[in-house]
Scaffold this active site. Structure first.
Site, short mmCIF file in Angstrom:
data_model
loop_
_atom_site.label_atom_id
_atom_site.label_comp_id
_atom_site.label_asym_id
_atom_site.label_seq_id
_atom_site.Cartn_x
_atom_site.Cartn_y
_atom_site.Cartn_z
N LYS A 1 0.84 -1.12 -0.04
CA LYS A 1 -0.04 0.36 -0.05
C LYS A 1 0.83 1.18 -0.05
O LYS A 1 2.10 1.05 0.54
CB LYS A 1 -0.62 0.08 1.25
CG LYS A 1 -2.06 0.87 1.23
CD LYS A 1 -3.35 0.12 0.53
CE LYS A 1 -4.61 1.12 0.37
NZ LYS A 1 -5.51 0.50 -0.17
N ASP B 1 -6.79 4.28 -4.99
CA ASP B 1 -7.39 4.13 -3.51
C ASP B 1 -8.09 5.56 -3.21
O ASP B 1 -8.35 6.37 -4.26
CB ASP B 1 -6.51 3.82 -2.49
CG ASP B 1 -7.31 3.49 -0.96
OD1 ASP B 1 -7.83 2.33 -1.09
OD2 ASP B 1 -7.04 4.27 -0.11
P1 NDP Z 1 -12.91 7.74 -3.10
O1 NDP Z 1 -11.54 8.78 -2.79
O2 NDP Z 1 -13.23 7.60 -4.71
O3 NDP Z 1 -13.91 8.12 -2.23
C1 NDP Z 1 -13.91 8.00 -0.77
C2 NDP Z 1 -15.07 8.70 -0.20
O4 NDP Z 1 -14.89 8.38 1.26
C3 NDP Z 1 -15.54 10.27 -0.55
O5 NDP Z 1 -16.92 10.41 -0.65
C4 NDP Z 1 -14.81 10.74 0.64
O6 NDP Z 1 -15.36 11.97 1.05
C5 NDP Z 1 -15.19 9.86 1.74
N1 NDP Z 1 -14.19 10.15 2.89
C6 NDP Z 1 -12.65 9.67 2.63
N2 NDP Z 1 -12.13 10.02 3.79
C7 NDP Z 1 -13.16 10.35 4.63
C8 NDP Z 1 -13.11 10.53 6.15
N3 NDP Z 1 -11.96 10.66 6.75
N4 NDP Z 1 -14.30 10.72 6.66
C9 NDP Z 1 -15.43 10.78 6.03
N5 NDP Z 1 -15.56 10.41 4.73
C10 NDP Z 1 -14.51 10.13 4.13
O7 NDP Z 1 -12.12 6.42 -2.65
P2 NDP Z 1 -12.65 4.92 -3.08
O8 NDP Z 1 -14.14 4.86 -3.12
O9 NDP Z 1 -11.70 4.43 -3.67
O10 NDP Z 1 -12.29 3.99 -1.41
C11 NDP Z 1 -13.17 4.24 -0.37
C12 NDP Z 1 -12.96 2.96 0.58
O11 NDP Z 1 -12.77 1.97 -0.06
C13 NDP Z 1 -11.60 3.23 1.23
O12 NDP Z 1 -11.30 2.68 2.57
C14 NDP Z 1 -10.53 2.34 0.34
O13 NDP Z 1 -9.18 1.86 0.93
C15 NDP Z 1 -11.38 1.38 0.06
N6 NDP Z 1 -11.10 0.50 -1.02
C16 NDP Z 1 -11.16 0.96 -2.40
C17 NDP Z 1 -10.98 0.15 -3.43
C18 NDP Z 1 -10.89 0.41 -4.82
O14 NDP Z 1 -10.95 -0.14 -5.56
N7 NDP Z 1 -10.97 2.04 -5.04
C19 NDP Z 1 -10.75 -1.30 -3.39
C20 NDP Z 1 -10.85 -1.82 -1.91
C21 NDP Z 1 -11.13 -0.85 -0.92
P3 NDP Z 1 -14.36 13.39 0.69
O15 NDP Z 1 -14.70 13.62 -0.75
O16 NDP Z 1 -15.15 14.39 1.48
O17 NDP Z 1 -13.14 13.19 0.91
#
Ligand code: NDP
Length: 460
Positions: free
Chosen positions: A133, A173
């Site tokens: 990571k 991510d």
């Molecule tokens: P994105 O950046 O596309 O979206 C993240 C979302 O979560 C946004 O809506 C963001 O809001 C919100 N968010 C992020 N940090 C916080 C926080 N501290 N508090 C509240 N809301 C938060 O990321 P992904 O959708 O790719 O990833 C989301 C999760 O899924 C993560 O845990 C990631 O590790 C996991 N994941 C992702 C994969 C992938 O293929 N993308 C694969 C497996 C797991 P804002 O825009 O306001 O920050």
């Protein structure tokens, strides 16, 4: 004590409850609240070679950590310096694989727990991928495209010497989507003077795989459907709470709608929307445009759909009101530790009987404990969100062959993989005396594959 709980929460300690307390001062995987792996105690008792080979000590220590400065210039000519990282955790079953996260909260500790989880998740996918990571404390929010490009280029200027198609293949991510992958790939191609699949999540026109953007969300819903199937239920008509509004949340919602579920919430770090009518394809298309193109905030949803209610995030509350609505299922898809003990109580009180994690480690140990206690169908992220990295593995396979498979083929493979992960979790849980416990099952199944490979390959 029937469980061995390698609890990575305590600074500098890795505690094994059971008959040993194992303090590893050199192992500073720590801080993030829910970072832990639980195995049935008899895994180690049945397999004395794991203790003899110092497997646990070796597993928690990353094989390599790279940390570097990332200097860049903003549009006003101001110099900024961020910190870049890549944690190369374990490569016993394949090249390091795992996402890059750009978010101000990123630090070495968070990346270590994510890399640790990634090792077991990747093992569960049935594909040959080790775990890693990386990322930076850079915040892409509010930056221009040119600023993001300059940052990505500077980040890759260091990272390129540590990755390669057979060494380490990062992906996206939080904060790293198609735009960032494009800029990172462009710089790698220029520096290395070669076009190889060193990143996944690429655009379709230059080596990406169909279904990769959808894979984590779709996979999570496929996993949830498998779990419901064990109780002769389907997602049809189920009211679902979804958090986040990024990549994982969007495609979780898309698949839920397709399967007849009713999604009533979405969020970002500023707050959440509750739409009692449920979301449909048009509303989701609006969210995709809002988040992926205009890069706006989720509260704009209520400007367009006035029946929905927006609630601002309030860090003084000891629970998140998003998880306090009547529903049947919850899909946390934002970030770690977003469901605490109180949230879990609210979910159970409101009728939720299924929790499938799209994000990594969204549920704290207190929340997980309650879910297991109440016999909730609870899927840990390392199983239910493994679809993303699985299709990344398929993207690597297509890149190696210089071929692209059609959408239907990739989706069919994703479904098969999610089914197989579901089965591995249930089989391992049953074999080790905790039938139906997906968390222990996922940990054991992933653990066994990796540690057996480590033992086969000797002390290296
Ligand atoms: P994105 O950046 O596309 O979206 C993240 C979302 O979560 C946004 O809506 C963001 O809001 C919100 N968010 C992020 N940090 C916080 C926080 N501290 N508090 C509240 N809301 C938060 O990321 P992904 O959708 O790719 O990833 C989301 C999760 O899924 C993560 O845990 C990631 O590790 C996991 N994941 C992702 C994969 C992938 O293929 N993308 C694969 C497996 C797991 P804002 O825009 O306001 O920050």
């Amino acid at each position: 004590d029937a469980q061995i709980n390698i609890d990575l929460r305590h600074a500098r300690d890795v505690a094994i409850t059971g008959n040993t307390l194992w303090s590893g001062v050199q192992h500073d995987i720590r801080v993030v609240d829910s970072s832990h792996i639980v195995l049935g105690a008899n895994v180690l008792d049945r397999n004395p070679q794991y203790r003899e080979n110092g497997i646990l000590e070796r597993l928690v220590e990353p094989e390599r950590v790279v940390m570097f400065q990332v200097p860049w210039v903003d549009d006003e000519g101001q110099v900024h310096v961020n910190r870049g990282y890549r944690v190369q955790m374990n490569s016993a079953i394949g090249p390091y694989k795992g996402g890059l996260r750009f978010h101000p909260s990123v630090n070495l500790s968070i990346l270590k727990f994510l890399a640790f989880e990634q090792v077991f998740k990747n093992a569960l996918t049935t594909l040959a991928m080790g775990g890693g990571k990386g990322g930076s404390d850079f915040d892409p929010k509010g930056k221009s495209d040119n600023e993001v490009m300059r940052f990505c280029q500077s980040f890759m200027m260091e990272l390129f010497r540590h990755i390669g198609p057979n060494t380490d293949v990062p992906a996206g991510d939080i904060g790293v989507g198609a735009r960032e992958i494009g800029y990172l790939f462009g710089m790698y191609r220029k520096l290395a003077n070669e076009f190889t699949g060193i990143l996944t999540g690429k655009s379709l026109g230059w080596g990406g795989s169909l279904i990769r953007p959808e894979a984590t969300g779709y996979g999570c819903v496929y996993f949830a459907a498998e779990m419901l199937n064990t109780r002769n239920q389907t997602l049809q008509g189920k009211v679902c709470l979804v958090s986040g509004s990024g990549n994982v949340a969007q495609f979780t919602v898309e698949k839920l709608i397709e399967l007849g579920a009713k999604v009533v919430t979405l969020s970002d770090s500023s707050g959440y929307v509750y739409d009692e009518e449920g979301m449909n394809e048009d509303k989701l298309a609006f969210v995709k445009r809002l988040k992926n193109i205009r890069r706006g905030r989720i509260k704009e949803y209520v400007d367009k759909y006035s029946q929905a209610v927006y609630t601002e995030a309030d860090s003084s509350l000891e629970y998140n009101p998003l998880w306090n609505h009547k529903a049947n299922a919850a899909f946390p898809c934002a970030t770690q530790n977003e469901i605490n003990g109180k949230d879990a109580q609210n979910l159970v009180k409101n009728g939720v009987t299924l929790v499938a994690e799209g994000s990594n480690m969204p549920s704290t140990p207190e929340a997980i404990h309650l879910f297991l206690d109440k016999k909730i169908l609870y899927a840990p992220g390392k199983a239910s969100n493994a679809g993303g990295v699985a299709v990344s593995g398929l993207e690597m396979a297509q890149n190696s062959m210089r071929l692209s498979w059609p959408r239907e083929e990739v989706d069919a493979r994703l479904k098969i993989i999610m089914k197989s992960i579901h089965k591995s979790c249930l089989d391992a849980a049953a074999e080790y005396g905790v039938p139906g416990n997906y968390m222990v099952g996922a940990n054991i199944a992933g653990f066994l594959k990796v540690v057996n490979a480590m033992i086969d390959q000797g002390l290296v």
